[in-house]
Design a protein around this motif. Sequence first.
Motif, mmCIF file in Angstrom:
data_model
loop_
_atom_site.group_PDB
_atom_site.id
_atom_site.type_symbol
_atom_site.label_atom_id
_atom_site.label_comp_id
_atom_site.label_asym_id
_atom_site.label_seq_id
_atom_site.Cartn_x
_atom_site.Cartn_y
_atom_site.Cartn_z
ATOM 1 N N ARG A 69 9.508 4.312 -9.711
ATOM 2 C CA ARG A 69 10.826 6.255 -9.961
ATOM 3 C C ARG A 69 10.080 7.007 -9.123
ATOM 4 N NH1 ARG A 69 12.185 6.063 -16.840
ATOM 5 N NH2 ARG A 69 13.192 4.200 -16.584
ATOM 6 N N SER A 70 9.165 6.897 -8.742
ATOM 7 C CA SER A 70 8.564 8.240 -8.373
ATOM 8 C C SER A 70 8.583 7.984 -6.652
ATOM 9 C CB SER A 70 7.186 8.842 -8.911
ATOM 10 O OG SER A 70 7.484 9.443 -9.997
ATOM 11 N N PRO A 71 8.853 8.658 -5.469
ATOM 12 C CA PRO A 71 8.211 8.806 -4.287
ATOM 13 C C PRO A 71 7.323 8.699 -3.992
ATOM 14 C CG PRO A 71 9.699 10.201 -4.087
ATOM 15 C CD PRO A 71 9.684 10.457 -5.804
ATOM 16 N N GLY A 72 6.175 8.411 -2.789
ATOM 17 C CA GLY A 72 5.225 8.107 -2.263
ATOM 18 C C GLY A 72 3.706 7.976 -2.918
ATOM 19 N N VAL A 73 3.922 7.176 -4.330
ATOM 20 C CA VAL A 73 3.229 7.012 -5.395
ATOM 21 C C VAL A 73 1.979 5.860 -4.708
ATOM 22 C CG1 VAL A 73 4.011 8.036 -6.978
ATOM 23 C CG2 VAL A 73 4.448 5.666 -7.252
ATOM 24 N N GLY A 74 2.915 5.385 -3.220
ATOM 25 C CA GLY A 74 2.507 3.600 -2.519
ATOM 26 C C GLY A 74 1.841 2.316 -3.303
ATOM 27 N N LEU A 75 3.597 2.315 -3.466
ATOM 28 C CA LEU A 75 3.972 1.331 -4.253
ATOM 29 C C LEU A 75 4.010 0.558 -3.374
ATOM 30 C CD1 LEU A 75 4.754 -0.780 -6.888
ATOM 31 C CD2 LEU A 75 6.792 0.808 -6.329
ATOM 32 N N ALA A 76 4.669 0.654 -1.946
ATOM 33 C CA ALA A 76 4.911 -0.400 -0.919
ATOM 34 C C ALA A 76 3.820 -0.857 0.064
ATOM 35 C CB ALA A 76 6.016 0.562 0.002
ATOM 36 N N SER A 77 2.227 0.286 -0.536
ATOM 37 C CA SER A 77 0.985 0.048 -0.030
ATOM 38 C C SER A 77 0.465 -1.413 -0.896
ATOM 39 C CB SER A 77 0.436 1.169 0.177
ATOM 40 O OG SER A 77 0.701 2.235 1.081
ATOM 41 N N LEU A 78 1.180 -0.663 -1.720
ATOM 42 C CA LEU A 78 0.488 -1.817 -3.042
ATOM 43 C C LEU A 78 1.090 -2.943 -3.013
ATOM 44 C CD1 LEU A 78 -1.993 -1.551 -5.192
ATOM 45 C CD2 LEU A 78 -0.054 -0.960 -7.120
ATOM 46 N N ARG A 79 1.581 -3.491 -2.870
ATOM 47 C CA ARG A 79 2.743 -4.330 -2.645
ATOM 48 C C ARG A 79 1.682 -5.033 -1.294
ATOM 49 N NH1 ARG A 79 8.543 -3.094 -4.965
ATOM 50 N NH2 ARG A 79 8.398 -3.619 -6.934
ATOM 51 N N CYS A 108 -1.016 -5.015 -0.574
ATOM 52 C CA CYS A 108 -2.357 -5.835 -0.225
ATOM 53 C C CYS A 108 -2.667 -6.729 -0.481
ATOM 54 C CB CYS A 108 -3.203 -4.615 -1.636
ATOM 55 S SG CYS A 108 -3.140 -3.083 -0.997
ATOM 56 N N THR A 109 -3.096 -7.313 -0.217
ATOM 57 C CA THR A 109 -3.857 -9.072 -0.553
ATOM 58 C C THR A 109 -5.283 -9.302 -1.580
ATOM 59 O OG1 THR A 109 -5.052 -9.475 1.791
ATOM 60 C CG2 THR A 109 -2.342 -10.007 1.608
ATOM 61 N N THR A 110 -5.186 -7.956 -1.966
ATOM 62 C CA THR A 110 -7.384 -7.800 -2.307
ATOM 63 C C THR A 110 -7.261 -6.916 -2.969
ATOM 64 O OG1 THR A 110 -7.971 -6.085 -0.328
ATOM 65 C CG2 THR A 110 -8.565 -8.465 0.006
ATOM 66 N N GLY A 111 -8.326 -7.479 -4.212
ATOM 67 C CA GLY A 111 -8.635 -5.847 -5.044
ATOM 68 C C GLY A 111 -8.958 -4.688 -4.452
ATOM 69 N N SER A 112 -9.486 -5.139 -3.386
ATOM 70 C CA SER A 112 -10.789 -3.780 -2.435
ATOM 71 C C SER A 112 -9.008 -2.618 -2.169
ATOM 72 C CB SER A 112 -11.443 -3.974 -1.373
ATOM 73 O OG SER A 112 -12.462 -4.638 -1.925
ATOM 74 N N CYS A 113 -8.251 -3.581 -0.571
ATOM 75 C CA CYS A 113 -6.846 -2.591 -0.665
ATOM 76 C C CYS A 113 -6.410 -2.039 -2.184
ATOM 77 C CB CYS A 113 -6.119 -3.711 0.106
ATOM 78 S SG CYS A 113 -4.577 -3.368 0.207
ATOM 79 N N ALA A 114 -6.258 -3.429 -2.690
ATOM 80 C CA ALA A 114 -5.097 -2.560 -4.422
ATOM 81 C C ALA A 114 -5.541 -1.044 -4.521
ATOM 82 C CB ALA A 114 -5.167 -3.397 -5.393
ATOM 83 N N THR A 115 -7.227 -1.076 -4.260
ATOM 84 C CA THR A 115 -7.972 -0.417 -5.128
ATOM 85 C C THR A 115 -8.102 1.067 -4.568
ATOM 86 O OG1 THR A 115 -9.795 -1.554 -6.127
ATOM 87 C CG2 THR A 115 -10.913 0.039 -6.096
ATOM 88 N N ARG A 116 -8.146 1.222 -3.715
ATOM 89 C CA ARG A 116 -8.251 2.370 -2.515
ATOM 90 C C ARG A 116 -6.590 3.033 -2.551
ATOM 91 N NH1 ARG A 116 -12.926 3.189 -0.670
ATOM 92 N NH2 ARG A 116 -14.353 1.496 -0.073
ATOM 93 N N VAL A 117 -5.468 2.045 -2.488
ATOM 94 C CA VAL A 117 -4.558 2.684 -2.537
ATOM 95 C C VAL A 117 -3.949 3.272 -3.614
ATOM 96 C CG1 VAL A 117 -1.465 2.138 -2.494
ATOM 97 C CG2 VAL A 117 -3.244 1.093 -0.871
ATOM 98 N N VAL A 118 -4.864 2.660 -4.990
ATOM 99 C CA VAL A 118 -4.445 3.509 -6.259
ATOM 100 C C VAL A 118 -5.145 4.811 -6.253
ATOM 101 C CG1 VAL A 118 -4.877 3.761 -8.830
ATOM 102 C CG2 VAL A 118 -4.101 1.119 -7.484
ATOM 103 N N GLU A 119 -6.478 5.017 -5.283
ATOM 104 C CA GLU A 119 -7.587 5.852 -5.486
ATOM 105 C C GLU A 119 -6.622 6.715 -4.734
ATOM 106 O OE1 GLU A 119 -11.691 5.327 -4.979
ATOM 107 O OE2 GLU A 119 -11.447 5.080 -7.348
ATOM 108 N N THR A 120 -5.895 6.577 -4.070
ATOM 109 C CA THR A 120 -5.649 7.910 -3.120
ATOM 110 C C THR A 120 -4.323 7.794 -3.055
ATOM 111 O OG1 THR A 120 -5.236 5.245 -1.261
ATOM 112 C CG2 THR A 120 -7.329 7.174 -0.899
#
Length: 95
Positions: free
Chosen positions: A43-53, A55-67
């Motif tokens: 529901r919130s724009p700019g929280v990285g959902l598209a970038s998170l989706r 991701c194909t690795t845990g490393s990528c997902a970790t960095r998206v969540v953190e940033t």
Amino acid sequence: MSASRSGPIRARFTGLVALAHGRHVSWATLAVQLQYVGQELTRSPGVGLASLRACTTGSCATRVVETAYERPTDDLVPIGEPHAKGRIRIGRPMR
């Protein structure tokens, strides 16, 4: 939650507490915390959902969540140190 936290952190916590109150459970309940994260991601724009989706690795997902999702601020530990490496290391065995 620390009394020194303000702004987006306080707003996020207030939203979590409101959701928990509406469900008649503690804000510390894992299920309500996960539901709140899900609501924020969808529901919130700019929280990285598209970038998170994307991701194909845990490393990528970790960095998206953190940033994008956690949105670090100057009063918090700077992004990448020391949390990212530790989170990635811990997540690897969970595949």
